[in-house]
Design a protein around this motif. Structure first.
Motif, short mmCIF file in Angstrom:
data_model
loop_
_atom_site.label_atom_id
_atom_site.label_comp_id
_atom_site.label_asym_id
_atom_site.label_seq_id
_atom_site.Cartn_x
_atom_site.Cartn_y
_atom_site.Cartn_z
N UNK A 1 0.84 -1.19 0.00
CA UNK A 1 0.00 0.00 0.00
C UNK A 1 0.88 1.24 0.00
N UNK A 2 0.65 2.14 -0.96
CA UNK A 2 1.40 3.39 -1.06
C UNK A 2 0.58 4.53 -0.51
N UNK A 3 1.19 5.33 0.35
CA UNK A 3 0.47 6.42 1.00
C UNK A 3 1.23 7.73 0.81
N UNK A 4 0.51 8.81 0.99
CA UNK A 4 1.07 10.15 0.81
C UNK A 4 0.42 11.09 1.81
N UNK A 5 1.22 11.88 2.49
CA UNK A 5 0.70 12.84 3.47
C UNK A 5 0.55 14.22 2.83
N UNK A 6 -0.63 14.83 3.05
CA UNK A 6 -0.86 16.18 2.57
C UNK A 6 -0.29 17.22 3.53
N UNK A 7 0.08 16.79 4.73
CA UNK A 7 0.66 17.67 5.75
C UNK A 7 2.10 17.24 5.99
N UNK A 8 3.06 18.09 5.65
CA UNK A 8 4.48 17.69 5.81
C UNK A 8 4.86 17.39 7.25
N UNK A 9 4.07 17.81 8.21
CA UNK A 9 4.39 17.56 9.61
C UNK A 9 3.96 16.17 10.06
N UNK A 10 3.19 15.47 9.23
CA UNK A 10 2.68 14.16 9.61
C UNK A 10 3.38 13.09 8.79
N UNK A 11 3.96 12.12 9.48
CA UNK A 11 4.60 10.99 8.82
C UNK A 11 3.52 10.01 8.40
N UNK A 12 3.33 9.86 7.10
CA UNK A 12 2.22 9.03 6.60
C UNK A 12 2.41 7.56 6.96
#
Length: 406
Positions: free
Chosen positions: A218-229
């Motif tokens: 599963x590939x994930x991406x965070x829209x908030x750079x402060x949150x580690x996806x």
């Protein structure tokens, strides 16, 4: 239909009883009162025509406020009482009305579950019907076919079960609901339940690929750079990912960071093997990628019976060929990356893999192929991704996920 409601449609029924019956059916079956009134009008009209031997121009109207029945034809309108039908005609009227109610109930169920295609449902295993597992959903039943079950999973009557609604269709007076436990969206929906950041669209699941019962990437991406996806999906001490693994009966789940760079996505997708970006060569014309690895990394990159490279290829949307440096040079490819132009953006989609256990070869035989099913609408649209991956963040989340599985 309840026995009480069924027994009320008789010649002795008055207007008040008729309104009460309509109200009971409306509340029990969640069918609109107007649909019930129209169905009853058609049933009474058919009985009256048969009783009196008149044509189709005769129509019946029921007053929505007081329940009074009136009959209208070419000669005008006049009052009508159900007692005038007689018991035989009233019984035929009752059967016609019950058929209308069943059709309306079917339409209500169809409309409800047709909008839930791709959603997660909870039910109780009720029985086996040939090769189908029948699941009780409360108001209706769902069917889990053999081809939509994960090999090795067993259920008994009374067991709780979760599945994805795959298809809803009308079959005569019934609605047939087909569910699946092999579809990749099952993993997606389970993570949406366990990870609030995904439900809030802070973290986006870009792609999920599965070999059901064995392994998922599963590939994930965070829209908030402060949150580690990756860390958010793994959870504290692996609590979040462990809940999903338990629901999937121990299926291995790899989480990786999505990237819009093909080379970075291939590198992440082939983990736990160590891949260098300079050793990834893309052939745009053939939509293929050659990855050069050290000999000690070749088995990790390929995986048991090719499972790791197969899932990584589906994750990226490109064919991936794993070669050692000696094989690469022996086939005349050379070592210059200038001879092998690279693609800067991958095929769109969702999926990923961060190996939680250091990439040991799988102990199980991935004989079950990921089901290529009818598409289910994605909840998250494609958005621009990151151009690199954080090795330190992935290493820490890998350790947390390994702790959860252990």
């Amino acid at each position: 239909m309840g026995i009480c409601a069924e027994a009320n449609l008789y010649p002795t029924m008055n207007a008040e009883d008729l309104l009460r019956m309509i109200d009971v059916l409306h509340r029990e079956k969640d069918i609109s009162k107007e649909v019930l009134f129209l169905g009853l009008e058609e049933a009474i009209a058919a009985a009256v025509r048969k009783r009196l031997g008149v044509g189709e121009d005769l129509i019946v109207n029921i007053d929505r406020s007081d329940g009074e029945i009136s009959v209208e034809d070419d000669e005008g309108e006049y009052e009508f009482d159900l007692e005038d039908l007689g018991r035989i005609a009233a019984q035929a009227c009752k059967q016609t009305f019950l058929q209308k109610v069943r059709e309306a109930e079917r339409d209500v169920l169809y409309d409800e579950y047709e909008t839930r295609v791709g959603s997660l449902i909870n039910g109780t295993v009720q029985r086996f019907d040939s090769d189908n597992l029948v699941i009780n959903l409360g108001r209706t039943e769902a069917f889990l076919p053999r081809e939509e079950r994960v090999r090795g999973e067993t259920f008994s009557p009374g067991d709780r079960i979760r599945a994805i609604v795959l298809e809803v269709r009308k079959e005569g007076p019934r609605v047939r609901i087909i569910v699946s436990r092999t579809h990749p969206d099952l993993v997606r929906r389970l993570f949406e339940l366990e990870v609030p950041e995904i439900a809030d669209n802070i973290i986006e699941i870009r792609r999920v690929v599965r070999e059901p019962g064995y392994r998922t990437k599963m590939a994930v991406l965070s829209q908030d750079p402060k949150i580690d996806c990756i860390g958010a999906c793994v959870g504290v001490r692996g609590s979040r990912i462990k809940a999903v693994i338990d629901e999937l009966r121990g299926e291995r789940i790899d989480i990786i960071r999505w990237s819009d760079s093909l080379e970075t996505l291939v590198m992440n997708g082939l983990k736990p093997a160590t891949i260098h970006l300079d050793n990834i060569y893309a052939d745009v014309d053939n939509h293929a990628v050659v990855v050069v690895v050290d000999e000690d990394q070749q088995s990790l990159a390929i995986g048991k019976k090719g499972q790791n490279v197969r899932l990584a290829s589906r994750l990226c949307g490109w064919d991936i060929d794993i070669k050692t440096r000696e094989e690469f040079e022996a086939e005349g490819f050379g070592t210059s990356s200038a001879d092998h132009p690279k693609r800067d953006s991958p095929a769109g989609g969702k999926s990923g893999s961060e190996d939680p256990e250091g990439g040991a070869a799988d102990a199980q035989d991935p004989g079950v192929q990921s089901a290529e099913l009818k598409p289910i609408p994605e909840k998250s649209p494609d958005t621009p991704g990151e151009t690199d991956s954080s090795d330190s963040g992935e290493a820490s989340s890998r350790a947390a996920q390994a702790g959860a599985e252990n």
